[in-house]
Design an enzyme around this catalytic site. Structure first.
Site, PDB file in Angstrom:
ATOM      1  N   GLY A 152      -7.286   8.220 -10.800  1.00 49.69           N
ATOM      2  CA  GLY A 152      -6.724   8.774 -12.026  1.00 49.69           C
ATOM      3  C   GLY A 152      -5.866   9.993 -11.807  1.00 49.69           C
ATOM      4  O   GLY A 152      -5.888  10.625 -10.748  1.00 49.69           O
ATOM      5  N   CYS A 198      -0.097   3.323  -3.959  1.00 50.02           N
ATOM      6  CA  CYS A 198      -1.479   3.674  -4.298  1.00 50.02           C
ATOM      7  C   CYS A 198      -2.238   2.484  -4.851  1.00 50.02           C
ATOM      8  O   CYS A 198      -1.770   1.817  -5.774  1.00 50.02           O
ATOM      9  CB  CYS A 198      -1.481   4.826  -5.313  1.00 50.02           C
ATOM     10  SG  CYS A 198      -3.131   5.219  -5.922  1.00 50.02           S
ATOM     11  N   HIS A 253       5.505  13.406  -1.604  1.00 50.46           N
ATOM     12  CA  HIS A 253       5.777  12.100  -0.971  1.00 50.46           C
ATOM     13  C   HIS A 253       7.240  11.730  -0.757  1.00 50.46           C
ATOM     14  O   HIS A 253       7.540  10.745  -0.076  1.00 50.46           O
ATOM     15  CB  HIS A 253       5.080  10.951  -1.714  1.00 50.46           C
ATOM     16  CG  HIS A 253       3.623  11.148  -1.930  1.00 50.46           C
ATOM     17  ND1 HIS A 253       2.778  11.626  -0.951  1.00 50.46           N
ATOM     18  CD2 HIS A 253       2.832  10.961  -3.027  1.00 50.46           C
ATOM     19  CE1 HIS A 253       1.541  11.697  -1.444  1.00 50.46           C
ATOM     20  NE2 HIS A 253       1.553  11.312  -2.688  1.00 50.46           N
ATOM     21  N   CYS A 284       2.110   4.722  -9.000  1.00 51.31           N
ATOM     22  CA  CYS A 284       2.731   5.064  -7.720  1.00 51.31           C
ATOM     23  C   CYS A 284       2.663   3.828  -6.811  1.00 51.31           C
ATOM     24  O   CYS A 284       1.647   3.155  -6.743  1.00 51.31           O
ATOM     25  CB  CYS A 284       2.009   6.258  -7.089  1.00 51.31           C
ATOM     26  SG  CYS A 284       2.027   7.708  -8.158  1.00 51.31           S
ATOM     27  N   SER A 329       1.316  15.783  -5.201  1.00 50.14           N
ATOM     28  CA  SER A 329       1.632  14.548  -4.481  1.00 50.14           C
ATOM     29  C   SER A 329       3.149  14.400  -4.453  1.00 50.14           C
ATOM     30  O   SER A 329       3.739  13.790  -5.322  1.00 50.14           O
ATOM     31  CB  SER A 329       0.994  13.352  -5.190  1.00 50.14           C
ATOM     32  OG  SER A 329      -0.403  13.422  -5.080  1.00 50.14           O
ATOM     33  N   CYS A 349      -7.904   8.058   1.126  1.00 51.41           N
ATOM     34  CA  CYS A 349      -6.938   8.332   0.064  1.00 51.41           C
ATOM     35  C   CYS A 349      -6.221   7.062  -0.361  1.00 51.41           C
ATOM     36  O   CYS A 349      -5.713   6.320   0.469  1.00 51.41           O
ATOM     37  CB  CYS A 349      -5.856   9.289   0.537  1.00 51.41           C
ATOM     38  SG  CYS A 349      -6.455  10.861   1.048  1.00 51.41           S
ATOM     39  N   SER A 372      -5.346  17.741  -7.743  1.00 52.60           N
ATOM     40  CA  SER A 372      -4.144  17.081  -7.236  1.00 52.60           C
ATOM     41  C   SER A 372      -3.449  16.335  -8.361  1.00 52.60           C
ATOM     42  O   SER A 372      -4.082  15.605  -9.128  1.00 52.60           O
ATOM     43  CB  SER A 372      -4.531  16.102  -6.124  1.00 52.60           C
ATOM     44  OG  SER A 372      -3.404  15.353  -5.725  1.00 52.60           O
TER      45      SER A 372
HETATM   46  N1  SAH Z   1      -3.720  11.057  -8.992  1.00 51.81           N
HETATM   47  C1  SAH Z   1      -3.692  12.263  -8.281  1.00 51.81           C
HETATM   48  C2  SAH Z   1      -4.882  12.476  -7.397  1.00 51.81           C
HETATM   49  C3  SAH Z   1      -5.476  11.265  -6.663  1.00 51.81           C
HETATM   50  S1  SAH Z   1      -4.680  10.575  -5.290  1.00 51.81           S
HETATM   51  C4  SAH Z   1      -2.447  12.349  -7.449  1.00 51.81           C
HETATM   52  O1  SAH Z   1      -1.745  11.373  -7.336  1.00 51.81           O
HETATM   53  O2  SAH Z   1      -2.164  13.434  -6.950  1.00 51.81           O
HETATM   54  C5  SAH Z   1      -5.005  11.584  -3.876  1.00 51.81           C
HETATM   55  C6  SAH Z   1      -3.845  11.556  -2.863  1.00 51.81           C
HETATM   56  O3  SAH Z   1      -3.793  10.312  -2.137  1.00 51.81           O
HETATM   57  C7  SAH Z   1      -2.501  11.659  -3.564  1.00 51.81           C
HETATM   58  O4  SAH Z   1      -1.665  12.541  -2.882  1.00 51.81           O
HETATM   59  C8  SAH Z   1      -1.982  10.250  -3.460  1.00 51.81           C
HETATM   60  O5  SAH Z   1      -0.595  10.224  -3.600  1.00 51.81           O
HETATM   61  C9  SAH Z   1      -2.459   9.845  -2.110  1.00 51.81           C
HETATM   62  N2  SAH Z   1      -2.426   8.402  -1.884  1.00 51.81           N
HETATM   63  C10 SAH Z   1      -2.372   7.411  -2.783  1.00 51.81           C
HETATM   64  N3  SAH Z   1      -2.341   6.213  -2.183  1.00 51.81           N
HETATM   65  C11 SAH Z   1      -2.394   6.440  -0.860  1.00 51.81           C
HETATM   66  C12 SAH Z   1      -2.438   5.589   0.298  1.00 51.81           C
HETATM   67  N4  SAH Z   1      -2.433   4.276   0.178  1.00 51.81           N
HETATM   68  N5  SAH Z   1      -2.500   6.170   1.501  1.00 51.81           N
HETATM   69  C13 SAH Z   1      -2.556   7.523   1.618  1.00 51.81           C
HETATM   70  N6  SAH Z   1      -2.540   8.360   0.568  1.00 51.81           N
HETATM   71  C14 SAH Z   1      -2.447   7.834  -0.653  1.00 51.81           C
HETATM   72 FE1  SF4 Z   2      -0.289   7.906  -8.443  1.00 51.77          FE
HETATM   73 FE2  SF4 Z   2      -2.481   9.408  -8.098  1.00 51.77          FE
HETATM   74 FE3  SF4 Z   2      -2.396   7.585 -10.063  1.00 51.77          FE
HETATM   75 FE4  SF4 Z   2      -2.513   6.787  -7.534  1.00 51.77          FE
HETATM   76  S1  SF4 Z   2      -4.091   7.906  -8.655  1.00 51.77           S
HETATM   77  S2  SF4 Z   2      -1.151   5.945  -9.145  1.00 51.77           S
HETATM   78  S3  SF4 Z   2      -1.315   8.366  -6.505  1.00 51.77           S
HETATM   79  S4  SF4 Z   2      -1.122   9.409  -9.890  1.00 51.77           S
END
Ligand code: SAH
Ligand code: SF4
Length: 371
Positions: free
Chosen positions: A186, A120, A242, A117, A240, A360, A218
């Site tokens: 993860g 992230c 977004h 993503c 997630s 996050c 999540s």
């Molecule tokens: N991998 C799983 C769970 C971990 S991330 C997922 O993606 O759902 C937890 C949340 O934080 C997710 O909704 C993710 O999209 C969000 N997130 C990731 N990077 C972020 C950032 N830089 N700022 C705010 N939220 C973020």
């Molecule tokens: Fe995407 Fe969640 Fe993996 Fe970050 S931890 S790359 S938000 S799936």
């Protein structure tokens, strides 16, 4: 069975047969389970319901070791972050977020993540490997150790006045680790079997006892596994999301190319644990000029029609070298107000532990971050 098999992360059946191989009777398994997961025993010698020779035998063959801790930080706001070190040297992060009368532990499921993503921090780190069930449960164990949150009472045993492992008379009541969120590093549904095993252990009432209503998983949208998660675990689901168009979500959350929004939302409509009282959380990171317009809010409301949903607006947490900015406060508020007026709770998730990079999307193994 090699020497020093770690009992943490075995299910009761596996524990029973590991013990049977050493000549322990079947009922001992429940007793030892309770010592591990109710009392938080860290040493077999503390298992005083067993004879000394029995304890020695256990110590010769098994361990109840938690993962290591490479670093432990506490934020100004009380949030704690552990850099958790596995036996092979790999590291993940685990975060405890205290609230007034409860608290959540944000648990990691993988070293790195394959989902890439765009916003992230974890996503910039390649997937190294899945965590084992032992390593996932181990994060909960070590947090409870630090928080002194073991009830101090094992099955069939009165709480001891003295010498309760990990718990003192003046410790606060057991409540600061009341919830688990699978929102660390993860994609939990890419490591479903180990995550499911770990969560079943965490949910067990004769042990850690954190029920499915207090666990939230999540996912970025691994659609086929959402169904299994609902049927088999029944935990709360967070998506997630977004983005509200496939065009944008394809870029921000690349798994969308495989499982587009329509399929994802159908899986949410079908999610067995969703109801009026147990809504699905949609996480929506606020990216300035990217996904934060009122038109986006409008489309979001349209998409979610018919789903018992709550929308978590997450101010974007920047990390070094990231390509995005957080939306202006006014934009977040206007977005939230619109969604709220349409009947969806839309709390803004206030960033916690930003000063220790625990918020996050900021999680990344320090070993990788330093390079
Ligand atoms: N991998 C799983 C769970 C971990 S991330 C997922 O993606 O759902 C937890 C949340 O934080 C997710 O909704 C993710 O999209 C969000 N997130 C990731 N990077 C972020 C950032 N830089 N700022 C705010 N939220 C973020
Ligand atoms: Fe995407 Fe969640 Fe993996 Fe970050 S931890 S790359 S938000 S799936």
């Amino acid at each position: 069975m090699g020497p020093h098999l770690n009992l943490i992360g075995l299910d009761l059946e596996e524990l029973t047969s590991a013990l049977a191989a050493l000549g322990f009777e079947k009922y001992r398994a429940a007793q030892i389970w309770s010592q591990i997961y109710c009392l938080g025993a860290r040493d077999f010698m503390d298992m005083t319901t067993l004879s000394k020779p029995a304890r020695e035998k256990l110590a010769q063959h098994f361990s109840i070791a938690r993962p290591g801790v490479s670093a432990h930080q506490k934020s100004e706001d009380g949030t704690q972050k552990w850099l958790v070190r596995m036996d092979d040297g790999n590291e993940v992060e685990c975060v405890h977020i205290p609230e007034e009368d409860r608290g959540a532990l944000c648990v990691s499921s993988q070293v790195g993540c394959a989902m890439m993503c765009k916003f992230c921090h974890t996503g910039t780190q390649k997937l190294v490997r899945n965590l084992t069930a032992s390593e996932i449960v181990g994060q909960i164990m070590l947090a409870r150790d630090v928080l002194h949150e073991w009830p101090g009472k094992a099955e069939g045993e009165e709480p001891k006045k003295h010498g309760k492992p990990g718990r003192n008379e003046d410790d606060p009541p057991v409540r600061s680790l009341s919830n688990i969120v699978m929102m660390g590093m993860g994609e939990p549904l890419n490591n479903y079997d180990n995550v499911a095993k770990a969560l079943r252990i965490a949910m067990d009432e004769a042990g850690i006892g954190i029920g499915k209503r207090r666990i939230t998983l999540s996912t970025s949208g691994v659609v086929p596994m959402i169904k299994r998660c609902g049927e088999e675990l029944g935990v709360n689901l967070a998506i997630s999301l977004h983005a509200v168009t496939d065009e944008l979500r394809d870029v921000l959350v690349p798994v969308n190319r495989k499982y587009p929004i329509k399929e994802l939302l159908q899986a949410c409509r079908d999610y067995p644990a969703a109801s009026n009282t147990r809504r699905i959380t949609f996480e929506y990171v606020m990216l300035k000029g990217v996904n934060d317009s009122l038109a986006d809010a409008k489309q979001l409301v349209k998409l979610l029609r018919g789903i018992h949903a709550k929308i978590n607006l997450i101010p974007y947490n920047p990390w070094p070298g990231s390509p995005f900015e957080c939306s202006d406060w006014e934009a977040i508020q206007a977005f939230g107000d619109f969604v709220n007026a349409a009947g969806y709770a839309s709390p803004v998730r206030m960033p916690r532990g930003r000063d220790i990079m625990a918020a996050c999307g900021q999680l990344k193994s320090a070993s990788v971050r330093e390079r």
